[in-house]
Design an enzyme around this catalytic site. Structure first.
Site, PDB file in Angstrom:
ATOM      1  N   GLY A   1     -14.240 -18.203   8.988  1.00 14.70           N
ATOM      2  CA  GLY A   1     -15.377 -16.800   9.712  1.00 14.70           C
ATOM      3  C   GLY A   1     -16.608 -16.858   8.878  1.00 14.70           C
ATOM      4  O   GLY A   1     -15.564 -16.391   7.006  1.00 14.70           O
TER       5      GLY A   1
ATOM      6  N   GLY B   1     -16.950 -11.005   5.178  1.00 15.08           N
ATOM      7  CA  GLY B   1     -16.972  -9.142   5.811  1.00 15.08           C
ATOM      8  C   GLY B   1     -16.307  -8.786   7.212  1.00 15.08           C
ATOM      9  O   GLY B   1     -16.724  -7.838   7.422  1.00 15.08           O
ATOM     10  N   VAL B   2     -15.764  -9.943   7.941  1.00 15.92           N
ATOM     11  CA  VAL B   2     -15.465  -9.627   9.326  1.00 15.92           C
ATOM     12  C   VAL B   2     -13.947  -9.115   9.289  1.00 15.92           C
ATOM     13  O   VAL B   2     -13.661  -9.052  10.530  1.00 15.92           O
ATOM     14  CB  VAL B   2     -15.678 -11.156  10.189  1.00 15.92           C
ATOM     15  CG1 VAL B   2     -16.886 -11.408  10.212  1.00 15.92           C
ATOM     16  CG2 VAL B   2     -14.921 -12.114   9.320  1.00 15.92           C
TER      17      VAL B   2
ATOM     18  N   LYS C   1     -11.320 -10.817   7.661  1.00 17.15           N
ATOM     19  CA  LYS C   1      -9.819 -11.656   6.962  1.00 17.15           C
ATOM     20  C   LYS C   1      -9.124 -11.037   6.236  1.00 17.15           C
ATOM     21  O   LYS C   1      -7.898 -10.838   6.511  1.00 17.15           O
ATOM     22  CB  LYS C   1     -10.251 -12.744   6.638  1.00 17.15           C
ATOM     23  CG  LYS C   1     -11.175 -13.775   7.551  1.00 17.15           C
ATOM     24  CD  LYS C   1     -11.949 -15.252   6.725  1.00 17.15           C
ATOM     25  CE  LYS C   1     -12.438 -14.806   5.576  1.00 17.15           C
ATOM     26  NZ  LYS C   1     -13.338 -14.279   5.850  1.00 17.15           N
ATOM     27  N   THR C   2      -9.518 -10.319   4.882  1.00 15.26           N
ATOM     28  CA  THR C   2      -8.517 -10.022   4.337  1.00 15.26           C
ATOM     29  C   THR C   2      -7.399  -8.798   4.885  1.00 15.26           C
ATOM     30  O   THR C   2      -6.576  -8.791   4.726  1.00 15.26           O
ATOM     31  CB  THR C   2      -8.897  -9.335   2.745  1.00 15.26           C
ATOM     32  OG1 THR C   2     -10.033 -10.509   2.628  1.00 15.26           O
ATOM     33  CG2 THR C   2      -7.678  -9.405   1.892  1.00 15.26           C
TER      34      THR C   2
ATOM     35  N   SER D   1     -29.052 -30.141  14.575  1.00 12.66           N
ATOM     36  CA  SER D   1     -29.448 -29.129  15.428  1.00 12.66           C
ATOM     37  C   SER D   1     -30.815 -28.629  15.032  1.00 12.66           C
ATOM     38  O   SER D   1     -31.180 -27.849  15.927  1.00 12.66           O
ATOM     39  CB  SER D   1     -28.498 -27.845  15.145  1.00 12.66           C
ATOM     40  OG  SER D   1     -28.268 -27.105  14.091  1.00 12.66           O
TER      41      SER D   1
ATOM     42  N   LYS E   1     -24.868 -18.101  16.287  1.00 14.69           N
ATOM     43  CA  LYS E   1     -26.106 -18.411  16.462  1.00 14.69           C
ATOM     44  C   LYS E   1     -26.580 -17.435  16.852  1.00 14.69           C
ATOM     45  O   LYS E   1     -28.199 -16.539  16.849  1.00 14.69           O
ATOM     46  CB  LYS E   1     -26.606 -19.469  16.430  1.00 14.69           C
ATOM     47  CG  LYS E   1     -26.201 -20.993  15.664  1.00 14.69           C
ATOM     48  CD  LYS E   1     -26.516 -22.228  16.780  1.00 14.69           C
ATOM     49  CE  LYS E   1     -26.642 -23.622  15.417  1.00 14.69           C
ATOM     50  NZ  LYS E   1     -26.262 -24.586  15.649  1.00 14.69           N
TER      51      LYS E   1
HETATM   52  P1  ADP Z   1     -13.212 -10.870   4.298  1.00 12.43           P
HETATM   53  O1  ADP Z   1     -12.216 -11.060   4.397  1.00 12.43           O
HETATM   54  O2  ADP Z   1     -13.556 -11.585   5.964  1.00 12.43           O
HETATM   55  O3  ADP Z   1     -14.142 -11.718   4.240  1.00 12.43           O
HETATM   56  P2  ADP Z   1     -12.547  -8.382   4.378  1.00 12.43           P
HETATM   57  O4  ADP Z   1     -10.699  -7.513   5.330  1.00 12.43           O
HETATM   58  O5  ADP Z   1     -13.106  -8.201   3.452  1.00 12.43           O
HETATM   59  O6  ADP Z   1     -13.299  -9.599   4.792  1.00 12.43           O
HETATM   60  O7  ADP Z   1     -13.045  -6.953   5.027  1.00 12.43           O
HETATM   61  C1  ADP Z   1     -14.394  -6.240   4.682  1.00 12.43           C
HETATM   62  C2  ADP Z   1     -14.255  -4.916   4.935  1.00 12.43           C
HETATM   63  O8  ADP Z   1     -14.732  -4.808   6.523  1.00 12.43           O
HETATM   64  C3  ADP Z   1     -12.849  -4.310   4.891  1.00 12.43           C
HETATM   65  O9  ADP Z   1     -13.402  -2.612   4.376  1.00 12.43           O
HETATM   66  C4  ADP Z   1     -12.382  -4.124   6.269  1.00 12.43           C
HETATM   67  O10 ADP Z   1     -11.249  -3.130   6.610  1.00 12.43           O
HETATM   68  C5  ADP Z   1     -13.572  -4.190   7.003  1.00 12.43           C
HETATM   69  N1  ADP Z   1     -13.559  -4.343   8.852  1.00 12.43           N
HETATM   70  C6  ADP Z   1     -14.242  -5.790   9.152  1.00 12.43           C
HETATM   71  N2  ADP Z   1     -13.434  -6.015  10.063  1.00 12.43           N
HETATM   72  C7  ADP Z   1     -13.213  -4.879  11.020  1.00 12.43           C
HETATM   73  C8  ADP Z   1     -13.127  -3.853  11.540  1.00 12.43           C
HETATM   74  N3  ADP Z   1     -13.226  -4.830  13.326  1.00 12.43           N
HETATM   75  N4  ADP Z   1     -12.544  -3.165  12.377  1.00 12.43           N
HETATM   76  C9  ADP Z   1     -12.896  -2.097  10.894  1.00 12.43           C
HETATM   77  N5  ADP Z   1     -12.813  -2.745   9.886  1.00 12.43           N
HETATM   78  C10 ADP Z   1     -13.678  -4.294   9.567  1.00 12.43           C
END
Ligand code: ADP
Length: 797
Positions: A366, A369-370, A372-373, A697, A740
């Site tokens: 994805g 900032g969603v 994953k980490t 697309s 999208k």
């Molecule tokens: P990615 O690894 O996908 O780039 P991160 O895990 O670094 O994203 O997430 C970025 C920040 O957003 C983190 O502080 C995370 O805790 C927060 N965050 C993302 N999704 C959620 C969620 N569903 N609920 C709470 N916090 C979230």
């Protein structure tokens, strides 16, 4: 016959008195000359015919008198001369013949002699032949015992035919006293001379034999172990003497090895290396190399693991505490743990070491900032495991994964081992970030190949790190990969992983995440109490729409952090003033700009599509979805050329040509002039020109933009579209509908045109998006045009 008695020499020659050496006729020898009388003799010789008379001094006198010199000597020619910096000279002389000094004369320091040839009596008899053979045999024997003699000697001796020359050559090579040499020189009869040489050589050989016998006897007495002990004791004594007391260091190393509870195989390697260290000087570079190696080996947590908590209910609680929504993902993780729990029950022996988690590796895909980490971190927390993460972005070489061999200067283990060290346990949750960003093409192998081994349950119990040169057991590690997109992930890696998509959040979801997670976290990070700052939902919405435009929530968190920092600074300022009043700052939509400055993001859709010929498309990008604008323009006075700009990839260019062809073939149906390309050129441009774009697309969007330009009619501002187009004007399905749709929603789009065959994807959309937007599934370009460019409007105009 051996010498050349016919050759005549001047009867008076400069005399070179020699100390402790005899130069034989028919041999060549270097001499170092220092004494003034000798230098003088050499100079005289060089000034004339280069000949000198060489004779041995009876004693060591610096200025020998006539009576101190032997009468029998050698007439020699000076072949080379070189001055030495200290003042002396070096010469190379070639002995020519034996001669006798009849009378010495002196003028100043220089000594001269009247000499006459004194040739040896030399009949070649059977006896001589026998001596020559004996000498050859003796040389062979000497060569077989003594390693110091040059093997060339055998060839040299074999090549000499003249017994006299052989006698003199060997005499010059054997270790003999000068007196003995002089005796050989003075010997008139060749057989006697040869006998003397053979005796001398025999003595030499007896000595050599004796020496090697003593050595081997002594060696036999000492067994190998004794010898090593003896040598080691000696070395220690020397090192102690030198103050290089490595004893403590090695002792410490030994106790560290004992304490590290190394697995047997590793322990054996470690002891061997310590033994090597013992034999080395601490000052040697290799010693340091092995020390560094030990630091790494001992830092790998070979036998430490954390005890797993495999409680699905508790895990769900942890996941809920850390993340909003993401229901499907959480469910999948809980299932995974449940399976592990059952498996570990089935294998009680594995329990103490922690179960071996086998099965598919999870891969979170994805935009940034969603979460994953942070999901990975939650999984670790839920399972009571350590969490480590390595980023694979830009990794090109296998060596980065597996390490460089120890022989490389500055070599260290690969990232996998480094991360294990950091984790301090052999069973961490191990996140392989950006697995889609590894690139092949390094010099030292493909990193994907090494990763395949890491992720393969049948191989990863013995992962080989090049630096450690020890097999590392990765079978208890729980690997989780992350990627922004799957297109660039190595297919074999993809095959190993179970893909879990995280597409991004809607505005409403973001508001919830901010309220429940981001704001409390930022309050804490900035040292604010909950009652000191309140941000209302409208303010959060304003931040989401006007200060961030992203699929995830990373920037949102950053902006909230910026607000919190400003407030913290203000609160601290007030406290410093000591007014003491508890202040509560309320952030509203209207005051957001006070903290964050003027809005950074403007609603550009309406502005961009305000003219005919511009259509809003929807694209899937690595950072989620985005809108893109496609511009078409008909240029007068042309020749039907089509120009495509904006760094379009091949697929996109072909799709543009297909759109044009379809429009040309259906002009009437689409309500455009039949001959629009006859005297015009068509230019299609896709800003931003600096970003490469590709994919099929955008077909519908391009066709719509062209028709809009041809009809000179603007497209409805709140419409965006996606879909591939065929030559016959059919609209084919595309990927990334969810991303999208979220992007369209972020940009305030109300109507989204999508391929009819993608209609089932709509059920996957968050309810909020479904209810706030209108979706128009279409099967043909005409249907799309009816939505975006309704012809009714034309007639109204
Ligand atoms: P990615 O690894 O996908 O780039 P991160 O895990 O670094 O994203 O997430 C970025 C920040 O957003 C983190 O502080 C995370 O805790 C927060 N965050 C993302 N999704 C959620 C969620 N569903 N609920 C709470 N916090 C979230």
């Amino acid at each position: 016959m051996a010498t050349e008695p016919e050759r005549t020499y001047p009867s008076e020659l400069p005399v070179l008195a020699l100390r402790q050496t005899v130069v034989f006729p028919l041999t060549i020898q270097p001499l170092a000359i220092n004494r003034p009388m000798s230098v003088d003799a050499v100079n005289h010789a060089l000034a004339g015919d280069r000949l000198v008379f060489l004779t041995l001094q009876k004693d060591e006198a610096d200025e020998p008198k006539e009576s101190d010199l032997h009468m029998i000597g050698t007439v020699a020619a000076i072949r080379q001369m070189a001055k030495v910096p200290g003042g002396g000279i070096h010469v190379i002389v070639e002995g020519l013949m034996r001669a006798k000094a009849d009378q010495f004369t002196r003028s100043g320091v220089a000594l001269r002699a009247m000499v006459s040839a004194a040739p040896e009596s030399a009949d070649k008899s059977l006896e001589i032949e026998a001596y020559v053979r004996r000498l050859r045999e003796l040389i062979d024997r000497a060569l077989s015992i003594a390693t110091g003699l040059s093997q060339d000697l055998r060839g040299l001796v074999a090549g000499i035919d003249d017994p006299l020359r052989l006698a003199y050559l060997l005499s010059s090579l054997i270790d003999l006293k000068a007196d003995e040499k002089q005796k050989i020189l003075e010997q008139n009869v060749l057989t006697a001379k040869l006998e003397a040489v053979a005796n001398a050589l025999g003595r030499e050989i007896a000595l050599l034999e004796m020496k090697s016998k003593i050595e081997s006897a002594a060696q036999q007495e000492m067994t190998d172990a004794q010898r090593q002990y003896y040598l080691r004791q000696q070395l220690k004594a020397i090192q102690d003497e030198l103050g290089e007391g490595e004893k403590n260091e090695l002792g410490e190393l030994r106790s560290r090895i004992a304490a590290a509870k190394l697995p047997d195989a590793v322990g054996a390697i470690a002891s061997k290396e310590v033994e090597r260290l013992e034999r080395m000087s601490p000052a040697s570079p290799e010693y340091q190399m092995i020390r560094t190696y030990f630091d790494w080996v001992l830092d790998v947590p070979w036998s430490s693991t954390t005890e797993d908590r495999l409680d699905p209910v508790a895990a769900r609680q942890v996941l809920d505490q850390d993340h909003y929504d993401l229901d499907k993902v959480k469910e999948r993780i809980v299932e995974y743990l449940a399976v592990q729990k059952l498996k570990s029950r089935g294998a009680p022996s594995g329990e103490s070491r922690g179960p071996q988690i086998k099965g598919p590796i999870l891969c979170f895909v994805g935009p940034p900032g969603v979460g994953k980490t942070s999901l990975g971190q939650s999984i670790a927390r839920a399972m009571n495991r350590k969490f480590v993460r390595i980023s694979l972005g830009g990794v090109r070489d296998e060596a980065e994964i597996r390490g460089h061999r120890r022989t490389y200067i500055g070599a260290i283990p690969g990232r996998i081992v480094q991360a294990l060290k950091q984790a301090g346990a052999m069973n961490p949750v191990f996140m392989l970030d950006e697995i889609d960003k590894i690139t092949a093409g390094g010099f030292q192998g493909d990193p994907a190949a090494a990763l395949l081994e890491v992720l393969d349950p049948s191989q990863n119990h013995s992962f080989r790190d090049h630096y450690l040169e020890i097999n590392v057991d990765l079978s208890r590690v729980l690997f989780i990969a992350t990627a922004n997109q799957l297109g660039t992930v190595h297919p074999a890696l993809l095959d190993r992983m179970e893909i879990i998509s995280l597409v991004g959040y809607t505005e409403e979801e973001k508001v919830h995440i901010a309220r429940q997670y981001l704001i409390p976290r930022q309050l804490e990070e900035n040292g604010l109490a909950a009652e000191q700052m309140a941000i209302d939902d409208e303010a959060v919405r304003r931040i989401i729409t006007q200060y961030t435009r992203e699929a995830g929530v990373r920037n949102l968190e950053r902006q909230i952090g910026a607000v919190a920092r400003k407030i913290a600074a203000r609160v601290a300022g007030i406290e410093a003033d000591d007014t003491g009043a508890a202040t509560r700052t309320q952030v509203t939509a209207a005051t957001v700009a006070d903290y964050l400055g003027p809005p950074k993001i403007h609603d550009e859709v309406a502005f961009r599509v305000s003219r005919p010929g511009v259509a809003t498309g929807l694209a899937w990008t690595e950072s989620g979805g985005d809108v893109l604008f496609i511009e078409a323009s008909l240029l007068p006075a042309g020749h039907g050329n089509i120009t495509l700009t904006g760094q379009l990839g091949n697929v996109m260019q072909e799709s543009a040509r297909a759109a044009v062809s379809h429009i040309r073939s259906s002009t009437q149906q689409l309500g455009v002039a039949t001959d629009f390309l006859d005297s015009h050129d068509l230019h299609i441009h896709v800003p931003a020109g600096a970003i490469p774009k590709d994919g099929p697309s955008a077909g519908v969007t391009m066709a719509t933009a062209i028709v809009s330009a041809l009809r000179n009619q603007s497209i409805k501002q709140d419409v965006a579209m996606t879909g591939e187009i065929t030559l016959s004007g059919l609209v084919l399905p595309v990927g990334g509908i969810r991303e999208k749709a979220l992007a369209a929603r972020r940009h305030g789009i109300k109507i989204m045109i999508l391929p009819a065959l993608n209609a089932p994807d709509l059920t996957e959309l968050p309810a909020e998006v479904r209810s706030s937007m209108h979706f128009e599934p279409v099967s043909t370009l005409e249907e799309a045009l009816n939505v975006a460019l309704p012809r009714v409007l034309v007639s109204q105009k």
